[in-house]
Design a protein around this motif. Structure first.
Motif, PDB file in Angstrom:
ATOM      1  N   TYR A  63       0.794  -1.219   0.000  1.00  0.00           N
ATOM      2  CA  TYR A  63       0.000   0.000   0.000  1.00  0.00           C
ATOM      3  C   TYR A  63       0.835   1.283   0.000  1.00  0.00           C
ATOM      4  O   TYR A  63       0.267   2.369   0.044  1.00  0.00           O
ATOM      5  N   ARG A  64       2.153   1.152  -0.054  1.00  0.00           N
ATOM      6  CA  ARG A  64       2.981   2.365  -0.126  1.00  0.00           C
ATOM      7  C   ARG A  64       2.607   3.200  -1.334  1.00  0.00           C
ATOM      8  O   ARG A  64       2.419   4.429  -1.238  1.00  0.00           O
ATOM      9  N   ASN A  65       2.492   2.564  -2.485  1.00  0.00           N
ATOM     10  CA  ASN A  65       2.170   3.307  -3.700  1.00  0.00           C
ATOM     11  C   ASN A  65       0.737   3.838  -3.677  1.00  0.00           C
ATOM     12  O   ASN A  65       0.435   4.857  -4.299  1.00  0.00           O
ATOM     13  N   PHE A  66      -0.144   3.148  -2.970  1.00  0.00           N
ATOM     14  CA  PHE A  66      -1.523   3.617  -2.801  1.00  0.00           C
ATOM     15  C   PHE A  66      -1.528   4.943  -2.044  1.00  0.00           C
ATOM     16  O   PHE A  66      -2.182   5.906  -2.450  1.00  0.00           O
ATOM     17  N   LEU A  67      -0.785   4.999  -0.921  1.00  0.00           N
ATOM     18  CA  LEU A  67      -0.710   6.233  -0.146  1.00  0.00           C
ATOM     19  C   LEU A  67      -0.005   7.333  -0.936  1.00  0.00           C
ATOM     20  O   LEU A  67      -0.388   8.506  -0.849  1.00  0.00           O
ATOM     21  N   ALA A  68       1.009   6.974  -1.714  1.00  0.00           N
ATOM     22  CA  ALA A  68       1.678   7.970  -2.551  1.00  0.00           C
ATOM     23  C   ALA A  68       0.700   8.581  -3.543  1.00  0.00           C
ATOM     24  O   ALA A  68       0.669   9.812  -3.747  1.00  0.00           O
TER      25      ALA A  68
ATOM     26  N   ILE B 193       6.292  11.362   0.725  1.00  0.00           N
ATOM     27  CA  ILE B 193       7.302  12.114  -0.036  1.00  0.00           C
ATOM     28  C   ILE B 193       7.140  11.862  -1.529  1.00  0.00           C
ATOM     29  O   ILE B 193       7.202  12.796  -2.343  1.00  0.00           O
ATOM     30  N   MET B 194       6.912  10.604  -1.914  1.00  0.00           N
ATOM     31  CA  MET B 194       6.722  10.284  -3.329  1.00  0.00           C
ATOM     32  C   MET B 194       5.534  11.048  -3.907  1.00  0.00           C
ATOM     33  O   MET B 194       5.622  11.644  -4.992  1.00  0.00           O
TER      34      MET B 194
ATOM     35  N   THR C  66      17.661  -2.219   4.831  1.00  0.00           N
ATOM     36  CA  THR C  66      17.723  -2.525   3.397  1.00  0.00           C
ATOM     37  C   THR C  66      16.511  -1.967   2.662  1.00  0.00           C
ATOM     38  O   THR C  66      16.560  -1.741   1.457  1.00  0.00           O
ATOM     39  N   ASN C  67      15.412  -1.726   3.384  1.00  0.00           N
ATOM     40  CA  ASN C  67      14.227  -1.154   2.752  1.00  0.00           C
ATOM     41  C   ASN C  67      14.471   0.239   2.196  1.00  0.00           C
ATOM     42  O   ASN C  67      13.722   0.708   1.332  1.00  0.00           O
ATOM     43  N   ALA C  68      15.499   0.913   2.692  1.00  0.00           N
ATOM     44  CA  ALA C  68      15.804   2.243   2.174  1.00  0.00           C
ATOM     45  C   ALA C  68      16.130   2.208   0.683  1.00  0.00           C
ATOM     46  O   ALA C  68      15.928   3.213  -0.014  1.00  0.00           O
ATOM     47  N   ILE C  69      16.621   1.080   0.200  1.00  0.00           N
ATOM     48  CA  ILE C  69      17.047   1.020  -1.201  1.00  0.00           C
ATOM     49  C   ILE C  69      15.867   1.174  -2.152  1.00  0.00           C
ATOM     50  O   ILE C  69      15.855   2.096  -2.984  1.00  0.00           O
ATOM     51  N   PRO C  70      14.833   0.325  -2.092  1.00  0.00           N
ATOM     52  CA  PRO C  70      13.705   0.577  -3.001  1.00  0.00           C
ATOM     53  C   PRO C  70      12.993   1.894  -2.730  1.00  0.00           C
ATOM     54  O   PRO C  70      12.494   2.533  -3.667  1.00  0.00           O
ATOM     55  N   HIS C  71      12.954   2.324  -1.464  1.00  0.00           N
ATOM     56  CA  HIS C  71      12.294   3.609  -1.175  1.00  0.00           C
ATOM     57  C   HIS C  71      13.034   4.775  -1.830  1.00  0.00           C
ATOM     58  O   HIS C  71      12.422   5.636  -2.467  1.00  0.00           O
ATOM     59  N   LEU C  72      14.340   4.823  -1.673  1.00  0.00           N
ATOM     60  CA  LEU C  72      15.095   5.960  -2.217  1.00  0.00           C
ATOM     61  C   LEU C  72      15.168   5.909  -3.741  1.00  0.00           C
ATOM     62  O   LEU C  72      15.189   6.957  -4.396  1.00  0.00           O
ATOM     63  N   ILE C  73      15.212   4.719  -4.318  1.00  0.00           N
ATOM     64  CA  ILE C  73      15.152   4.618  -5.777  1.00  0.00           C
ATOM     65  C   ILE C  73      13.818   5.174  -6.273  1.00  0.00           C
ATOM     66  O   ILE C  73      13.763   5.950  -7.239  1.00  0.00           O
ATOM     67  N   ALA C  74      12.727   4.809  -5.600  1.00  0.00           N
ATOM     68  CA  ALA C  74      11.409   5.304  -6.007  1.00  0.00           C
ATOM     69  C   ALA C  74      11.319   6.815  -5.850  1.00  0.00           C
ATOM     70  O   ALA C  74      10.796   7.517  -6.730  1.00  0.00           O
ATOM     71  N   ILE C  75      11.818   7.344  -4.730  1.00  0.00           N
ATOM     72  CA  ILE C  75      11.808   8.792  -4.507  1.00  0.00           C
ATOM     73  C   ILE C  75      12.609   9.508  -5.578  1.00  0.00           C
ATOM     74  O   ILE C  75      12.169  10.515  -6.156  1.00  0.00           O
ATOM     75  N   ALA C  76      13.797   8.995  -5.870  1.00  0.00           N
ATOM     76  CA  ALA C  76      14.656   9.626  -6.872  1.00  0.00           C
ATOM     77  C   ALA C  76      13.975   9.652  -8.234  1.00  0.00           C
ATOM     78  O   ALA C  76      13.968  10.687  -8.922  1.00  0.00           O
ATOM     79  N   ARG C  77      13.391   8.544  -8.621  1.00  0.00           N
ATOM     80  CA  ARG C  77      12.809   8.469  -9.962  1.00  0.00           C
ATOM     81  C   ARG C  77      11.542   9.306 -10.070  1.00  0.00           C
ATOM     82  O   ARG C  77      11.225   9.808 -11.155  1.00  0.00           O
ATOM     83  N   ARG C  78      10.806   9.476  -8.965  1.00  0.00           N
ATOM     84  CA  ARG C  78       9.682  10.413  -8.992  1.00  0.00           C
ATOM     85  C   ARG C  78      10.173  11.824  -9.321  1.00  0.00           C
ATOM     86  O   ARG C  78       9.477  12.600  -9.968  1.00  0.00           O
ATOM     87  N   ALA C  79      11.378  12.134  -8.827  1.00  0.00           N
ATOM     88  CA  ALA C  79      11.941  13.469  -9.065  1.00  0.00           C
ATOM     89  C   ALA C  79      12.745  13.543 -10.356  1.00  0.00           C
ATOM     90  O   ALA C  79      13.347  14.581 -10.650  1.00  0.00           O
ATOM     91  N   GLY C  80      12.764  12.462 -11.140  1.00  0.00           N
ATOM     92  CA  GLY C  80      13.502  12.463 -12.395  1.00  0.00           C
ATOM     93  C   GLY C  80      15.007  12.396 -12.219  1.00  0.00           C
ATOM     94  O   GLY C  80      15.760  12.851 -13.078  1.00  0.00           O
ATOM     95  N   ILE C  81      15.466  11.810 -11.102  1.00  0.00           N
ATOM     96  CA  ILE C  81      16.897  11.722 -10.794  1.00  0.00           C
ATOM     97  C   ILE C  81      17.342  10.266 -10.936  1.00  0.00           C
ATOM     98  O   ILE C  81      16.679   9.356 -10.440  1.00  0.00           O
ATOM     99  N   ALA C  82      18.459  10.055 -11.580  1.00  0.00           N
ATOM    100  CA  ALA C  82      18.968   8.701 -11.785  1.00  0.00           C
ATOM    101  C   ALA C  82      19.398   8.096 -10.448  1.00  0.00           C
ATOM    102  O   ALA C  82      20.087   8.732  -9.654  1.00  0.00           O
ATOM    103  N   MET C  83      18.989   6.855 -10.204  1.00  0.00           N
ATOM    104  CA  MET C  83      19.390   6.153  -8.989  1.00  0.00           C
ATOM    105  C   MET C  83      19.221   4.663  -9.248  1.00  0.00           C
ATOM    106  O   MET C  83      18.154   4.225  -9.677  1.00  0.00           O
TER     107      MET C  83
END
Length: 574
Positions: free
Chosen positions: A98-103, A132-133, A274-291
């Motif tokens: 549900y992370r993406n649902f809340l986003a 944040i997303m 380790t959950n920070a990895i998919p979270h930060l990749i998702a945050i970065a890509r929402r902002a159009g930043i390579a990660m």
């Protein structure tokens, strides 16, 4: 250039002399607000993820009032808006579903309502990334108010840490070294206040990442939920967002490659989840930043682990971290590895850290006296994980980081639950426990099943760690030699789907390798015979999620949401 009242987004709802605008104003009058309270003022959406089942956010009803007090004091007009709570433990099969649902809910709340800025109230693991997303995709000024960690647990004079000690003592219960009465007594001392897990779990990891991203006030990430500094921080955040609106300091102006790299460096030096990895990749890509995974691995290799907290260390918890100087002191020690000119909600990162001191150098270590010479997480690749996997080396057994052993395979969690403690299970301490069908699609929702329990008969022999491999996640409070996020996942026919009992698996963390030692011809035959499983649930949000979610190495965002902040047409005012 400072905005004028007529430049506010909410001006289109409340500030023009039309029939539609009059109707909008009349509804605020209906709610008891006078024109002097809302006309010409920034309207601030206070997005609150409180619920009766959101244990970590039990104080958010009061904190929302603190935020609103700050907004009023700064000349804004606060409106509190509830959003879906994502309570770890209670929500099945996984809050990650549900992370993406809340986003998406956050984005649509912000887009559809007359809001000029956002205060994002989150903390429990997935709420912060989701808020944040969504805020990034909308692009308004936004500030994050983390829930803060709970007080340290206590049992018979021993400190207890969320998750970490649950796993530890439950293993002892299963091994027969403590009684059921001991266990039940421990339950009462584990969670002693509102707030998130007090270990270096996902919640504190992502709060620290948000501060390193520049999205919180200085020091906000580490303030305990029930400390009096917490409501003061919440009120200050409410005041600051009003000024951010006038300054047009949008969330997209705060985020760039420097801030994302700062967040990665902070999470690696923290020994974070380790959950920070998919979270930060998702945050970065929402902002159009390579990660990608390689960037995490490269940054982890250059930063030392300096936070001596469970589950990496064996003594300290987040309350100790706060007393030792907290997130500002931690980031100040890490400053040589950070881009200090990165923009934050309150100036540059370097300016936020000025004067921060460490008061306990055993909790927040110096760079030349780290808990571990490298960051906590390593990225693995190989024939078993061609698109990557991760391991939290700082919480693993050193002797297991180079290991080859035969697979003991569980097709899914139900299979694991049914057979793990079977005395006839063909397993030894050298075996590699393998769990399939626990990834984003297969779980569904990428549940935290990756810290597979040790079989009971091995616990009785004194075994407390084994190599475990899965396409699942694990809690940031977990520990052990657990290889996670194997991609592609088994449900999509990745190599993990082809593993059989007895296959040899080789883990070599120093070489960044995870390999299935089976001949390619045999694998080709297995692949030809493989058929996908029927989805666990193919309707509603879960069906949409399974059809559109990206894999772990790509952040697990939805393919129709993962993109930069290109212009989205604003709604018509009716």
């Amino acid at each position: 250039m400072r905005k004028r009242p007529e430049d506010l987004r909410s001006h289109r709802w409340f500030g023009v002399e039309t029939m539609r605008s009059a109707n909008h104003r009349s509804r605020l009058l209906q709610l008891g607000f006078g024109p002097q309270e809302f006309r010409g003022r920034p309207v601030i959406g206070v997005i609150n993820t409180w619920s009766d089942l959101m244990h970590c956010h039990g104080h958010f009803r009061e904190r929302a009032q603190d935020v609103k007090r700050g907004v009023w004091a700064a000349g804004g007009f606060p409106v509190e808006i509830p959003a879906m709570a994502l309570p770890e433990v209670f929500q099945k099969p996984s809050t990650m579903l549900y992370r993406n649902f809340l986003a998406m809910e956050t984005e649509e709340i912000a887009r559809s309502l007359p809001l000029d800025g956002l205060v994002l109230m989150g903390g429990c693991d997935k709420t912060g990334p989701a808020l944040i997303m969504g805020a990034i995709s909308m692009g308004l000024p936004a500030i994050y108010v983390p829930a803060g960690p709970m007080l340290s647990g206590n049992w018979r004079g021993r400190k207890l840490g969320s998750g970490s000690d649950v796993w530890k003592y439950y293993s002892e219960l299963r091994a027969g070294t403590i009684t059921q009465g001991d266990w039940n007594e421990m339950e009462a001392g584990l969670s002693r206040s509102a707030g998130t897990c007090m270990t270096a779990g996902t919640a504190s990891t992502m709060a620290l990442a948000a501060e390193a991203l520049g999205l919180t006030l200085p020091g906000a990430a580490s303030i305990p939920a029930v400390d009096s500094a917490h409501p003061r921080m919440a009120a200050a955040a409410g005041a600051r967002i009003v000024e951010m609106v006038w300054e047009d300091l949008t969330i997209t102006r705060l985020l760039d490659q420097r801030s994302l790299d700062n967040a990665v460096a902070a999470t690696m030096a923290f020994g974070g989840s380790t959950n920070a990895i998919p979270h930060l990749i998702a945050i970065a890509r929402r902002a159009g930043i390579a990660m990608d995974l390689e960037r995490f691995d490269a940054i982890s290799a250059r930063v030392p682990l300096i936070a001596n907290l469970r589950p990496n260390g064996d003594r300290y918890l987040m309350e100790d971290f706060f007393y030792a100087g907290g997130s500002r002191a931690f980031l100040n020690v890490l400053a040589p590895h950070l881009a200090l000119d990165a923009t934050t909600v309150n100036g540059t990162l370097g300016a936020q850290l000025q004067g921060a001191e460490v008061f306990d150098a055993d909790v927040i270590r110096a760079l030349d006296n780290p808990l571990h010479p490298n960051g906590g997480v390593v990225v693995l690749r190989g024939s078993l994980a061609p698109d990557g996997a991760v391991i939290k080396q700082s919480a693993a057994s050193a002797e297991k980081l180079s290991h080859t052993g035969p697979a003991v395979v569980f097709e899914d969690y139900n299979d694991l639950d049914a057979r793990l403690d079977d005395p006839a299970l063909d397993v030894t301490p050298d075996s590699v426990l393998v769990l399939k069908n626990a990834g984003p699609v297969g779980g569904p929702g990428f549940p935290e099943w990756g810290m597979l329990p040790i079989p009971k008969k091995l616990l009785a022999q004194g075994v407390r760690d084994m190599v475990r491999v899965s396409d699942a996640r694990m809690s940031g409070t977990s520990y052990g030699t657990c290889v996670l996020h194997v991609a592609p996942e088994a449900a999509l026919g990745g190599p993990l789907a082809l593993v059989r009992d007895g296959d040899m698996i080789r883990l070599d963390v120093s070489a960044r390798k995870l390999d299935l030692l089976v001949e390619e011809a045999e694998l080709a035959a297995r692949r030809a015979a493989w058929t996908p499983r029927k989805p666990v649930q193919a309707r509603g949000w879960t069906g949409l999620y399974q059809a559109h979610v990206n894999q772990a190495d790509n952040g697990c965002d939805m393919d129709f949401l993962e993109r930069g902040t290109e212009a989205v047409e604003e709604p018509e005012i009716h």
